[in-house]
Design an enzyme around this catalytic site. Structure first.
Site, PDB file in Angstrom:
ATOM      1  N   HIS A  95      72.669  40.766  33.289  1.00 56.52           N
ATOM      2  CA  HIS A  95      71.623  39.747  33.220  1.00 56.52           C
ATOM      3  C   HIS A  95      70.258  40.421  33.330  1.00 56.52           C
ATOM      4  CE1 HIS A  95      72.214  40.123  37.657  1.00 56.52           C
ATOM      5  NE2 HIS A  95      70.897  39.961  37.683  1.00 56.52           N
ATOM      6  N   HIS A 151      74.425  33.841  36.805  1.00 56.15           N
ATOM      7  CA  HIS A 151      73.250  33.795  35.934  1.00 56.15           C
ATOM      8  C   HIS A 151      73.403  34.808  34.811  1.00 56.15           C
ATOM      9  CE1 HIS A 151      72.525  36.795  38.980  1.00 56.15           C
ATOM     10  NE2 HIS A 151      71.279  37.044  38.682  1.00 56.15           N
ATOM     11  N   HIS A 184      63.800  43.119  36.473  1.00 61.70           N
ATOM     12  CA  HIS A 184      64.883  44.096  36.393  1.00 61.70           C
ATOM     13  C   HIS A 184      65.885  43.734  35.312  1.00 61.70           C
ATOM     14  CE1 HIS A 184      66.866  41.156  39.182  1.00 61.70           C
ATOM     15  NE2 HIS A 184      67.970  41.518  38.546  1.00 61.70           N
ATOM     16  N   HIS A 231      73.169  39.584  48.325  1.00 59.99           N
ATOM     17  CA  HIS A 231      72.313  38.411  48.175  1.00 59.99           C
ATOM     18  C   HIS A 231      72.983  37.181  48.777  1.00 59.99           C
ATOM     19  CE1 HIS A 231      69.550  40.401  45.535  1.00 59.99           C
ATOM     20  NE2 HIS A 231      70.385  40.508  44.521  1.00 59.99           N
ATOM     21  N   TYR A 274      69.061  47.817  44.171  1.00 55.76           N
ATOM     22  CA  TYR A 274      67.957  47.867  43.213  1.00 55.76           C
ATOM     23  C   TYR A 274      67.293  49.229  43.306  1.00 55.76           C
ATOM     24  CZ  TYR A 274      68.183  42.767  42.778  1.00 55.76           C
ATOM     25  OH  TYR A 274      68.579  41.485  42.539  1.00 55.76           O
ATOM     26  N   GLU A 309      69.237  47.117  38.439  1.00 54.87           N
ATOM     27  CA  GLU A 309      70.151  46.688  39.492  1.00 54.87           C
ATOM     28  C   GLU A 309      71.576  47.100  39.140  1.00 54.87           C
ATOM     29  OE1 GLU A 309      71.394  42.537  41.826  1.00 54.87           O
ATOM     30  OE2 GLU A 309      70.795  42.450  39.712  1.00 54.87           O
TER      31      GLU A 309
END
Length: 311
Positions: A154, A203, A218, A250, A259, A269
């Protein structure tokens, strides 16, 4: 779920400051497979377990950042229909001819309200993952070269007017909202970040409200396990790659992550995990005062570099 319409992230074209240095980094440290170089001098890469010709294109420039993001659609008829839908929504489109990117068919290109160049395409040459299509092994030598992500997962993009982006992606491209971050109650709780999916990932693309258009936060590279994320951290340390955050988890998306920055200062990431939503999911909301845990769940910390540095 039935996969129709927009299928997945397909490629990103990124600006780097030193192409030779970046080429070595993405090939030897990140562990991508180099698949070509075109007449413009752009260099192409894929992840080892991706089947299409490329997912990353590097272009040397005097400033880092993102040129464009491309998503693959089901077929040529879908591309034609989505082009009409994009135009009807009010965005101008252009047809980029087949071959402008190596091994890639016609693309429909337009600019999002956030100022990002976005494109859709149906065709890209299938090159395989080196394991074959009949009785393949689960992995090959490329899976252990460098960090070795399995795919481009993503991207997170910064720009103004993410509300318009949300309307466009959900009403035109068939994405759905999975998670969001909202601002203070006294400000009417505007959405300051949105996480959108066209699949059953947490996502496929995300946006954060930001005054400058067209910014990259990112690109995210999918790792198969948490152990491989930790191994990625070891490889970063051995190669003196500057790390921004992690290893950590997260709260937002429940992803496990590190990251870091490439040699040009573009953040990337290494990501795994996350839950598996479907289009009927009720979006999860994170408040601004709770987002410390959304970003870095064990520490509950808002990292200033993460919130302020973009390219």
């Amino acid at each position: 779920m039935a996969m129709t319409g927009v299928l997945r992230p397909g490629h990103a074209q990124m600006r780097v400051l030193d192409l030779a240095e970046s080429r070595r980094f993405y090939r030897d440290v990140l562990g991508l497979v180099e698949t070509g170089e075109d007449a413009q001098g752009r260099v192409y890469f894929k992840c080892w377990d991706e089947r299409d010709h490329h997912c990353l294109v590097l272009r040397e420039a005097d400033r880092a950042g993102i040129d464009l993001i491309g998503f693959k659609v089901l077929n040529a008829a879908t591309l034609d229909q989505l082009e009409r839908d994009v135009q009807a929504w009010g965005l101008a489109t252009e047809r980029v001819p087949a071959g402008e990117l190596l091994e890639t068919g016609e693309r429909v290109r337009f600019t999002l309200p956030t100022g990002h160049v976005f494109e859709l395409y149906a065709d890209k040459t299938h090159v395989g993952n080196g394991l074959g299509q009949v009785n393949p092994p689960p992995w090959g030598p490329a899976a252990d070269h460098g960090i070795a992500p399995t795919r481009l997962d993503h991207c997170l993009l910064y720009g103004p007017n993410i509300a318009a982006n949300k309307a466009f992606f959900t009403q035109v491209l068939g994405f759905y909202l999975v998670e969001r971050i909202v601002g203070p109650v006294e400000a009417g709780e505007p959405e300051i970040a949105i996480f959108l999916s066209c699949s059953h990932k947490t996502h496929d693309i995300a946006f954060v409200e930001y005054p400058e258009p067209g910014k990259l936060h990112h690109l995210s590279w999918r790792m198969p396990t948490w152990e491989r994320v930790l191994r990625a951290g070891d490889i970063m340390g051995m190669n003196k790659v500057p790390i921004d955050i992690g290893p950590t988890r997260h709260g937002t998306t429940r992803g496990e992550t590190i990251y870091a920055w490439d040699p040009s200062g573009n953040r990337f990431e290494t990501f795994c995990g996350g839950y598996e939503p479907y289009p009927d999911v009720q979006p999860i909301t994170w408040t601004q005062d709770g987002f410390g845990h959304g970003l870095d769940f064990p520490h509950g910390k808002l990292h200033e570099s993460f919130l302020t540095i973009v390219t």
